[in-house]
Design a protein around this motif. Sequence first.
Motif, short mmCIF file in Angstrom:
data_model
loop_
_atom_site.label_atom_id
_atom_site.label_comp_id
_atom_site.label_asym_id
_atom_site.label_seq_id
_atom_site.Cartn_x
_atom_site.Cartn_y
_atom_site.Cartn_z
N THR A 1 44.24 36.57 44.28
CA THR A 1 44.06 36.38 42.83
C THR A 1 43.44 37.62 42.20
O THR A 1 43.90 38.10 41.16
CB THR A 1 43.18 35.14 42.57
OG1 THR A 1 43.80 34.00 43.16
CG2 THR A 1 42.98 34.92 41.09
N VAL A 2 42.40 38.14 42.83
CA VAL A 2 41.75 39.35 42.32
C VAL A 2 42.73 40.52 42.34
O VAL A 2 42.82 41.30 41.38
CB VAL A 2 40.48 39.67 43.15
CG1 VAL A 2 39.92 41.04 42.81
CG2 VAL A 2 39.43 38.59 42.94
N TRP A 3 43.49 40.65 43.41
CA TRP A 3 44.48 41.72 43.52
C TRP A 3 45.53 41.60 42.44
O TRP A 3 45.94 42.58 41.83
CB TRP A 3 45.10 41.66 44.91
CG TRP A 3 45.97 42.83 45.29
CD1 TRP A 3 46.13 44.02 44.63
CD2 TRP A 3 46.81 42.91 46.44
NE1 TRP A 3 47.01 44.82 45.29
CE2 TRP A 3 47.44 44.18 46.41
CE3 TRP A 3 47.09 42.06 47.48
CZ2 TRP A 3 48.33 44.59 47.40
CZ3 TRP A 3 47.96 42.47 48.47
CH2 TRP A 3 48.58 43.71 48.42
N GLN A 4 45.99 40.38 42.16
CA GLN A 4 47.00 40.15 41.12
C GLN A 4 46.45 40.51 39.74
O GLN A 4 47.17 41.08 38.91
CB GLN A 4 47.47 38.70 41.15
CG GLN A 4 48.51 38.35 40.12
CD GLN A 4 49.83 39.07 40.32
OE1 GLN A 4 50.17 39.50 41.41
NE2 GLN A 4 50.59 39.20 39.23
N MET A 5 45.18 40.19 39.48
CA MET A 5 44.58 40.52 38.17
C MET A 5 44.37 42.03 38.04
O MET A 5 44.56 42.59 36.97
CB MET A 5 43.26 39.77 37.98
CG MET A 5 43.48 38.28 37.82
SD MET A 5 42.04 37.28 37.40
CE MET A 5 40.66 38.05 38.14
N ALA A 6 44.02 42.69 39.13
CA ALA A 6 43.78 44.14 39.08
C ALA A 6 45.08 44.92 39.04
O ALA A 6 45.17 45.96 38.36
CB ALA A 6 42.95 44.56 40.29
N SER A 7 46.08 44.46 39.76
CA SER A 7 47.35 45.18 39.85
C SER A 7 48.48 44.16 39.95
O SER A 7 48.81 43.70 41.04
CB SER A 7 47.34 46.07 41.09
OG SER A 7 48.61 46.57 41.36
N SER B 1 51.82 42.25 40.47
CA SER B 1 52.88 42.56 41.42
C SER B 1 54.22 42.69 40.71
O SER B 1 54.42 42.17 39.61
CB SER B 1 52.97 41.48 42.51
OG SER B 1 53.35 40.26 41.94
#
Length: 132
Positions: free
Chosen positions: A25-31, A33
């Motif tokens: 979730t954090v990865w999706q918000m930061a970058s 896909s």
Amino acid sequence: MQWMAWTPVTAAFFVTIVLILVGMTVWQMASPSVARKGFLPIETHRGDRLFISLLGSAFIHLAWLTFTETPVTGIPSATLFLGVEAVADSLGVVTTEIESYSDAMSEILSDHSVIGAFEIAIVWVFAVFRWG
């Protein structure tokens, strides 16, 4: 929650899944896909590849348990977590007669499986995330 056999391994499994979901979730918000098409015949996003890799890992473990009588984890991963002495004791290898780590490993590996479903599933997860 009395119906569930809560062991440390079971708790670690569910905590790991929750941490993976939070991390994704954090990865999706930061970058965010981007859809891509790899060796899987469909366009997938990062979350799709996570779901496919977890589902595939579950099927790999079920097939392993169905068709083999060897442990789910291979010997090298077990020695990583348990240590040579614990694995040798569980397999019946007498560690007092073995002088070094390499002798213990060669004794253990001579009679037992080197790779297990866990190792196959890890390769599957990395393959899906990298090329899926």
